[in-house]
Design an enzyme around this catalytic site. Sequence first.
Site, mmCIF file in Angstrom:
data_model
loop_
_atom_site.group_PDB
_atom_site.id
_atom_site.type_symbol
_atom_site.label_atom_id
_atom_site.label_comp_id
_atom_site.label_asym_id
_atom_site.label_seq_id
_atom_site.Cartn_x
_atom_site.Cartn_y
_atom_site.Cartn_z
ATOM 1 N N SER A 20 1.265 -1.366 0.315
ATOM 2 C CA SER A 20 -0.194 0.376 -0.078
ATOM 3 C C SER A 20 0.781 0.939 0.103
ATOM 4 O O SER A 20 1.489 1.639 1.317
ATOM 5 C CB SER A 20 -0.729 -0.129 0.708
ATOM 6 O OG SER A 20 -1.678 0.923 1.204
ATOM 7 N N HIS A 49 -3.273 -5.543 2.491
ATOM 8 C CA HIS A 49 -2.709 -6.676 3.062
ATOM 9 C C HIS A 49 -3.154 -7.925 3.257
ATOM 10 O O HIS A 49 -2.091 -8.918 3.724
ATOM 11 C CB HIS A 49 -1.847 -6.097 4.713
ATOM 12 C CG HIS A 49 -1.154 -4.647 4.384
ATOM 13 N ND1 HIS A 49 -0.881 -3.893 5.599
ATOM 14 C CD2 HIS A 49 -0.646 -4.168 3.735
ATOM 15 C CE1 HIS A 49 0.313 -3.478 5.615
ATOM 16 N NE2 HIS A 49 0.144 -3.451 4.053
ATOM 17 N N GLN A 102 -7.098 -1.175 6.863
ATOM 18 C CA GLN A 102 -6.198 -2.474 6.376
ATOM 19 C C GLN A 102 -5.289 -3.025 7.668
ATOM 20 O O GLN A 102 -4.823 -3.874 7.559
ATOM 21 C CB GLN A 102 -5.108 -1.143 5.670
ATOM 22 C CG GLN A 102 -4.299 -2.151 5.668
ATOM 23 C CD GLN A 102 -3.387 -1.344 4.211
ATOM 24 O OE1 GLN A 102 -3.537 -1.083 2.910
ATOM 25 N NE2 GLN A 102 -2.061 -0.382 4.003
ATOM 26 N N GLU A 103 -5.475 -1.904 8.690
ATOM 27 C CA GLU A 103 -4.701 -2.510 9.862
ATOM 28 C C GLU A 103 -5.955 -2.521 10.843
ATOM 29 O O GLU A 103 -5.908 -1.678 11.533
ATOM 30 C CB GLU A 103 -2.805 -1.962 10.110
ATOM 31 C CG GLU A 103 -2.529 -2.328 9.094
ATOM 32 C CD GLU A 103 -0.322 -1.879 9.128
ATOM 33 O OE1 GLU A 103 -0.795 -1.489 10.192
ATOM 34 O OE2 GLU A 103 -0.327 -1.084 8.539
ATOM 35 N N GLU A 133 1.248 -9.046 7.293
ATOM 36 C CA GLU A 133 2.836 -8.820 8.369
ATOM 37 C C GLU A 133 2.372 -9.163 9.637
ATOM 38 O O GLU A 133 2.693 -8.807 10.608
ATOM 39 C CB GLU A 133 1.869 -6.753 8.980
ATOM 40 C CG GLU A 133 2.399 -5.754 7.630
ATOM 41 C CD GLU A 133 2.059 -4.685 7.369
ATOM 42 O OE1 GLU A 133 1.556 -4.377 8.889
ATOM 43 O OE2 GLU A 133 2.461 -3.960 6.917
ATOM 44 N N ASP A 149 -5.540 0.841 10.851
ATOM 45 C CA ASP A 149 -4.896 2.395 9.720
ATOM 46 C C ASP A 149 -5.695 2.007 8.663
ATOM 47 O O ASP A 149 -6.323 0.775 8.101
ATOM 48 C CB ASP A 149 -3.394 1.313 8.875
ATOM 49 C CG ASP A 149 -3.038 1.600 7.474
ATOM 50 O OD1 ASP A 149 -3.091 2.678 7.396
ATOM 51 O OD2 ASP A 149 -1.490 1.239 7.478
ATOM 52 N N GLU A 209 -4.332 5.889 11.385
ATOM 53 C CA GLU A 209 -3.976 6.427 10.025
ATOM 54 C C GLU A 209 -4.433 6.592 9.227
ATOM 55 O O GLU A 209 -5.398 5.604 8.569
ATOM 56 C CB GLU A 209 -2.255 5.254 10.542
ATOM 57 C CG GLU A 209 -0.967 5.491 9.223
ATOM 58 C CD GLU A 209 -0.528 3.967 9.170
ATOM 59 O OE1 GLU A 209 -0.063 3.838 7.924
ATOM 60 O OE2 GLU A 209 0.158 3.747 10.337
ATOM 61 N N ASP A 215 0.183 8.807 6.706
ATOM 62 C CA ASP A 215 1.730 8.072 6.234
ATOM 63 C C ASP A 215 2.153 8.582 4.733
ATOM 64 O O ASP A 215 2.153 9.451 4.049
ATOM 65 C CB ASP A 215 1.097 6.338 5.700
ATOM 66 C CG ASP A 215 2.084 5.462 5.993
ATOM 67 O OD1 ASP A 215 2.797 6.105 5.460
ATOM 68 O OD2 ASP A 215 2.118 4.089 5.617
ATOM 69 N N LYS A 269 8.924 6.330 7.576
ATOM 70 C CA LYS A 269 9.336 4.918 6.573
ATOM 71 C C LYS A 269 10.692 5.468 5.743
ATOM 72 O O LYS A 269 10.358 6.242 4.654
ATOM 73 C CB LYS A 269 8.482 4.157 5.519
ATOM 74 C CG LYS A 269 7.095 3.868 6.531
ATOM 75 C CD LYS A 269 5.696 3.183 5.503
ATOM 76 C CE LYS A 269 5.057 2.383 5.836
ATOM 77 N NZ LYS A 269 3.511 2.713 4.908
ATOM 78 N N HIS A 277 7.577 -0.077 9.691
ATOM 79 C CA HIS A 277 8.186 -1.673 8.274
ATOM 80 C C HIS A 277 7.504 -1.346 7.235
ATOM 81 O O HIS A 277 6.191 0.114 7.525
ATOM 82 C CB HIS A 277 7.776 -2.799 9.143
ATOM 83 C CG HIS A 277 6.524 -3.025 9.503
ATOM 84 N ND1 HIS A 277 5.779 -4.228 9.289
ATOM 85 C CD2 HIS A 277 5.165 -2.386 9.643
ATOM 86 C CE1 HIS A 277 5.028 -4.189 10.004
ATOM 87 N NE2 HIS A 277 4.470 -3.102 9.739
ATOM 88 N N ARG A 278 7.571 -1.928 6.269
ATOM 89 C CA ARG A 278 6.891 -2.137 5.094
ATOM 90 C C ARG A 278 6.121 -3.502 4.943
ATOM 91 O O ARG A 278 6.403 -4.418 5.833
ATOM 92 C CB ARG A 278 7.416 -1.891 3.724
ATOM 93 C CG ARG A 278 8.200 -0.790 3.829
ATOM 94 C CD ARG A 278 7.603 0.406 4.291
ATOM 95 N NE ARG A 278 6.311 0.777 3.280
ATOM 96 C CZ ARG A 278 6.150 1.525 2.175
ATOM 97 N NH1 ARG A 278 6.796 2.443 2.125
ATOM 98 N NH2 ARG A 278 5.083 1.702 1.226
ATOM 99 N N SER A 279 5.217 -3.770 4.801
ATOM 100 C CA SER A 279 4.527 -5.640 4.208
ATOM 101 C C SER A 279 5.449 -6.191 3.731
ATOM 102 O O SER A 279 5.493 -7.174 3.721
ATOM 103 C CB SER A 279 3.239 -4.971 2.961
ATOM 104 O OG SER A 279 2.898 -4.737 2.066
ATOM 105 N N LYS A 329 6.050 0.626 15.006
ATOM 106 C CA LYS A 329 5.376 0.043 13.921
ATOM 107 C C LYS A 329 5.810 -1.245 13.256
ATOM 108 O O LYS A 329 7.219 -1.086 12.396
ATOM 109 C CB LYS A 329 3.831 0.057 12.667
ATOM 110 C CG LYS A 329 3.234 0.644 13.045
ATOM 111 C CD LYS A 329 1.787 1.322 12.344
ATOM 112 C CE LYS A 329 1.810 0.363 10.933
ATOM 113 N NZ LYS A 329 1.036 1.329 9.970
#
Length: 419
Positions: free
Chosen positions: A44, A156, A164-165, A206, A243, A286, A313, A338, A366-368, A389
Amino acid sequence: MGNTTIKEVRALQVLDSRGNPTVMAEVELCCGIVGRAMAPSGASTGAFEAHELRDKGKSYLGRGVTKAVSHLNTEIAARLKGMDARDQAALDAALIELDGTENKSRLGANAILAASLGAADGAAKAQKTPLYRYLGGNGATRLPIPMMNILNGGAHADNNMDIQEFMILPHGAEDYPTGLEWCCRIYHTLKDLLKARGLSTAVGDEGGFAPQLSSHIEAIELILAAMEKAGLRPGEDVALALDAAASGWYQNGRYRMPKCQEEFTPKELIAYWQTLCSRYPIRSIEDGLMEEDWEHWPRLTAALSPAVMLIGDDLFVTNEKRLSRGIHERAATGILVKPNQIGTLTETLTAIRTAQQGGFETVISHRSGETEDTFIADLSVAVNAGYIKAGAPCRTERVAKYNRLLWIGRDMAKEKSRY
């Protein structure tokens, strides 16, 4: 200490946590020390992120990074040879000038970042100093609170959740190890609850669970039930963080959730977040709006802060210019950081300083598509970030970051015992 002049730069195509290629750089110093770093990759991604260079050929379904690797082995290596790895600002300026584009699209931000972080790693090793202490000096004094993604949706996961999260935030814990234990306890309890309901316990990119649920409300209430069953108090010991990744919902002035097909005007979406936050202990949202909805971000912030952190983000993409606008317009109250969104360590640190001077919270992320590289754990401590995160306590590329923070905490305790 030895000579920290860069002798050689080497690169290799390696794999990230999704089985896609990414760039690994080795920066060898004249003293014999070798610094290493790997570039992560997002699924994403914000429209204004630095450019990740991919081959687009047959190999790895077009996702190869051999061009980026070649740039590292040739142009970047030649430019950095003879430079002092300790002079991060000069090194990164040279990389930016060598690339010559606004978004690092010629050489690739993945190549540039790997070289930038690899040089910092080598310099820290040459000085026999932990990376967090090398970057942060004596001002690095605290560990971040984990913002742990335990239920995945959006880009994700292949389920029906548009948010998403769904994360847990152990803000009531007295220290990092306690907060980490609480998160792990909730994660395993959530797994038991899902199994008891006959729901899938397969995980997303993740490491969070990715079941098919009836609604976002069911997801939230499942997590709250897991908190309580784990012996923790929702809202007091542990809070929720979301998120939304709402840039992916935006179409022609409206927000349409692509999986459930619910549609909102910007004002209706702000009201939706207000309703959720009034009903549940949500402490952070987020990307609650899309990356260019500058008109409504200040309205969202005014509606929910200070009780809820509004984290940008895609809105900021670790870019100091976009962040400065956000601070001036009071769009959001925090930034997700990031390093691969901007492409060099110096630019990352500039964005963090700007955020902190502007009173914004900093969340290192982090990233996915991650690797076993733990650089962001050290970075979070170096800059005294409030949060990190790194995903669920599942999959080694996520756990590596949490474990690195445990080591750093032990080292800090030893430092204090010497004073």
